[in-house]
Scaffold this motif. Structure first.
Motif, mmCIF file in Angstrom:
data_model
loop_
_atom_site.group_PDB
_atom_site.id
_atom_site.type_symbol
_atom_site.label_atom_id
_atom_site.label_comp_id
_atom_site.label_asym_id
_atom_site.label_seq_id
_atom_site.Cartn_x
_atom_site.Cartn_y
_atom_site.Cartn_z
ATOM 1 N N GLU A 253 -25.604 94.746 37.850
ATOM 2 C CA GLU A 253 -24.969 93.464 38.149
ATOM 3 C C GLU A 253 -23.448 93.562 38.123
ATOM 4 O OE1 GLU A 253 -26.542 90.774 35.306
ATOM 5 O OE2 GLU A 253 -28.599 90.856 36.100
ATOM 6 N N GLN A 254 -22.925 94.258 37.113
ATOM 7 C CA GLN A 254 -21.475 94.333 36.950
ATOM 8 C C GLN A 254 -20.802 95.162 38.032
ATOM 9 O OE1 GLN A 254 -21.068 95.810 32.927
ATOM 10 N NE2 GLN A 254 -20.951 93.751 32.057
ATOM 11 N N HIS A 255 -21.519 96.183 38.547
ATOM 12 C CA HIS A 255 -20.880 97.129 39.467
ATOM 13 C C HIS A 255 -21.559 97.171 40.834
ATOM 14 C CE1 HIS A 255 -18.435 98.639 36.137
ATOM 15 N NE2 HIS A 255 -19.536 98.546 35.409
ATOM 16 N N SER A 256 -22.414 96.180 41.116
ATOM 17 C CA SER A 256 -23.062 96.057 42.433
ATOM 18 C C SER A 256 -23.748 97.357 42.854
ATOM 19 C CB SER A 256 -22.023 95.645 43.489
ATOM 20 O OG SER A 256 -21.401 94.428 43.124
ATOM 21 N N ILE A 257 -24.549 97.895 41.955
ATOM 22 C CA ILE A 257 -25.255 99.151 42.216
ATOM 23 C C ILE A 257 -26.625 98.826 42.812
ATOM 24 C CG2 ILE A 257 -26.113 101.297 41.213
ATOM 25 C CD1 ILE A 257 -24.217 100.645 38.819
ATOM 26 N N LYS A 258 -26.927 99.396 43.962
ATOM 27 C CA LYS A 258 -28.220 99.143 44.590
ATOM 28 C C LYS A 258 -29.291 100.082 44.056
ATOM 29 C CE LYS A 258 -26.342 97.230 48.869
ATOM 30 N NZ LYS A 258 -26.280 97.354 50.350
ATOM 31 N N THR A 259 -28.949 101.342 43.869
ATOM 32 C CA THR A 259 -29.933 102.280 43.368
ATOM 33 C C THR A 259 -29.249 103.375 42.568
ATOM 34 O OG1 THR A 259 -31.751 103.772 43.975
ATOM 35 C CG2 THR A 259 -29.837 103.721 45.436
ATOM 36 N N LEU A 260 -29.971 103.909 41.609
ATOM 37 C CA LEU A 260 -29.504 105.056 40.830
ATOM 38 C C LEU A 260 -30.717 105.729 40.194
ATOM 39 C CD1 LEU A 260 -29.730 104.123 37.636
ATOM 40 C CD2 LEU A 260 -27.546 103.059 38.085
ATOM 41 N N THR A 261 -30.502 106.930 39.696
ATOM 42 C CA THR A 261 -31.563 107.674 39.010
ATOM 43 C C THR A 261 -31.263 107.697 37.519
ATOM 44 O OG1 THR A 261 -32.001 109.065 40.929
ATOM 45 C CG2 THR A 261 -32.729 109.898 38.794
ATOM 46 N N ILE A 262 -32.253 107.284 36.726
ATOM 47 C CA ILE A 262 -32.118 107.267 35.277
ATOM 48 C C ILE A 262 -32.838 108.492 34.714
ATOM 49 C CG2 ILE A 262 -32.458 105.905 33.184
ATOM 50 C CD1 ILE A 262 -33.218 103.570 35.201
ATOM 51 N N VAL A 263 -32.145 109.229 33.850
ATOM 52 C CA VAL A 263 -32.767 110.350 33.144
ATOM 53 C C VAL A 263 -32.887 109.954 31.677
ATOM 54 C CG1 VAL A 263 -32.629 112.805 32.603
ATOM 55 C CG2 VAL A 263 -31.673 111.957 34.755
ATOM 56 N N ALA A 264 -34.096 110.027 31.141
ATOM 57 C CA ALA A 264 -34.322 109.570 29.772
ATOM 58 C C ALA A 264 -35.414 110.393 29.115
ATOM 59 C CB ALA A 264 -34.692 108.088 29.760
ATOM 60 N N ASP A 265 -35.553 110.204 27.807
ATOM 61 C CA ASP A 265 -36.538 110.948 27.030
ATOM 62 C C ASP A 265 -37.922 110.322 27.197
ATOM 63 O OD1 ASP A 265 -37.485 112.906 25.421
ATOM 64 O OD2 ASP A 265 -36.361 112.347 23.634
ATOM 65 N N ALA A 266 -38.938 111.018 26.663
ATOM 66 C CA ALA A 266 -40.325 110.611 26.866
ATOM 67 C C ALA A 266 -40.635 109.238 26.290
ATOM 68 C CB ALA A 266 -41.262 111.662 26.256
#
Length: 511
Positions: A253-266
């Motif tokens: 919302e703050q940076h008008s991001i349409k898509t991104l990839t999240i890398v996270a733990d199990a």
């Protein structure tokens, strides 16, 4: 008042005495005995000292001090026995950290108290009040207590702007573009056993092994280099998997991001969270818990990998595409861990009356009889050396997905810096607003630490060890009461020359 003058006179021992005198009514009065010289060199030095004394003590200054033979005002000839070392300051360290504070852009916040508390957190993490006392002792800057408490209340309001500055720095200096972010959580406990009536400080799953004490959950987003992008706090009993989406949505919302990839733990993944991620148009790479899949599928994965590195299994699962690889190093560790656990399990089976807590390879048939869990042992043997990853990136190569997941150690390192070097854990604050202030100070300090490490190639601990030894020493000439400030001449690595980084950064900004 008669003018002060320099007089030389022979002593009984044959030396030359140098004195500051006045002449009145044809009588000479000795005002200050400077010293006795045994040769011309010593006599010249004592005369310079006498002239310096006159310049600082005589109310009737000469109109032309150059007649004394030198620009005495810029010459400071002193006798060693007259020197007093009164104070030392760590001004160089302050200048160094201030340079990086400016370089990362946090000067735009125009909050000196935040700056100094963030710097002190890098140097010697203490309470806010104690930190202001150390600021005065180390750097010579004073903060009235009333202004400190007023200022602390204002700092927490700078969070959103501080995160924007961090993102701006990451974009300009680290090539960050929101296409890939790394997310993880940790817990910070409080030195109390009382819960928060506002439902914020709550006992929960503790990563600090403090399950009985109230805590909060901290979610941290970093870029591929481990540079902090955003931080959020959650109630201490919040399931870590429920923290990721609120943080990411806020960034969107703050940076008008349409898509991104999240890398996270199990621990971040569940079927419901996956559905929400996909609805938001996001992609993910998370660790997979292979203990939750069937023995038959584990056999298939194990047979396909065949204990070979560089080979990848790829298949479909409810959590997404499952990718697995094999590591001999990981296999050796898994085998050793299982060996130790099996030894404990066999001892428990042979001595059920001597054990209170069951190990993972023991199954209880009844209260009077326990045995080894052969099915679990078989699954553990099949998993040996195998690591799994879930993703919804259908067209990305397995090798690249695994490489991106392995970069998750950057956020883990950032948490280690925050919890050890910056001592963010073990919070003594009670009100939520004070905790928010505390976490923003830690966030800015962490940004500085990562910027310094990425720029210089030195760990923040190594940098502190080097620059902290460079002191500014205050010296007082007891003869003239004149104060001097001299910096120790210590060679430092060229990588710690903050000036060159500032010049490069300003050049980027001008572009």
């Amino acid at each position: 008042m008669p003018m002060l003058k320099v007089r030389t006179t022979k002593t009984a021992s044959g030396n030359t005495a140098v004195q500051v005198v006045t002449r009145s009514h044809q009588r000479t009065k000795i005002v200050k005995h400077i010293g006795s010289a045994t040769d011309e060199k010593e006599q010249k030095e004592l005369i310079d000292l006498a002239n310096q004394y006159i310049l600082t003590h005589d109310p009737a200054q000469p109109l032309f001090p150059e007649i004394l033979g030198k620009d005495i005002q810029n010459q400071h000839v002193v006798a060693i026995e007259n020197l007093q070392f009164t104070k030392t300051y760590h001004t160089f360290a302050y200048e160094f950290f201030s340079g990086f504070y400016t370089m990362t852009g946090f000067d735009e916040l125009q909050n000196t108290l935040l700056k100094d508390l963030a710097i002190m957190r890098l140097i010697e993490p203490e309470s806010k009040l104690r930190s202001t006392q150390l600021i005065k002792a180390y750097f010579g800057y004073s903060y009235p207590i009333n202004l400190v408490y007023e200022g602390l209340g204002e700092i927490r309001l700078l969070k959103e702007e501080a995160e924007k500055i961090a993102i701006s720095y990451a974009k300009k200096q680290l090539g960050f573009d929101f296409s890939l972010v790394f997310y993880d959580v940790t817990t910070l406990y409080f030195e109390t056993f009382k819960e928060d009536p506002e439902d914020f400080k709550k006992p929960g799953f503790s990563k600090d092994n403090k399950p009985q004490q109230p805590q909060i959950v901290i979610g941290l987003v970093v870029n591929q280099d481990g540079y902090p992008i955003a931080v959020e706090m959650f109630s201490g009993n919040t399931f870590e998997g429920h923290t990721m989406l609120p943080v990411i949505r806020k960034l969107q919302e703050q940076h008008s991001i349409k898509t991104l990839t999240i890398v996270a733990d199990a621990g971040m993944l569940s079927i419901s969270i996956i559905e929400e991620i996909q609805k938001a148009g996001l992609t993910y790479i998370v660790g997979a818990r292979l203990g939750n899949i069937s023995t038959e599928q584990l056999k298939t994965i194990s047979q396909q990998l065949d204990k070979r590195e560089g080979i990848y299994y790829r298949g479909s699962q409810p959590h997404g595409i499952l990718i697995c690889d094999y590591s001999q190093k990981r296999a050796n560790k898994d085998k050793n861990d299982r060996k130790k656990q099996l030894a404990k399990a066999r001892y428990q089976v042979a001595n059920p009356e001597k054990t209170k807590r069951r190990t993972r390879f023991v199954i209880e048939e009844s209260k009077a009889h326990i045995k080894l869990n052969q099915e679990l042992i078989e699954k553990d043997e099949l998993r040996e050396g195998i690591k799994g990853y879930y993703t919804n990136l259908e067209y990305t190569e397995s090798e690249l997905i695994i490489a991106r997941y392995k970069d998750l150690w950057h956020v883990e390192k950032s948490f280690r810096i925050a919890k050890s070097d910056l001592m963010a854990r073990q919070i003594f604050h009670h009100k939520k607003q004070s905790i928010e202030t505390h976490m923003l100070i830690v966030f800015v300090s962490l940004c500085l630490a990562k910027s310094i490490e990425l720029t210089t190639g030195y760990s923040i601990r190594k940098v502190k060890d080097i620059i902290w030894n460079i002191l500014d020493v205050e010296i007082v000439d007891s003869l003239t009461n004149k104060k001097f400030l001299k910096r120790m001449q210590v060679s430092i690595p060229n990588e710690l020359n903050v000036e060159k980084y500032l010049k490069n950064f300003n050049h980027v900004l001008k572009k």
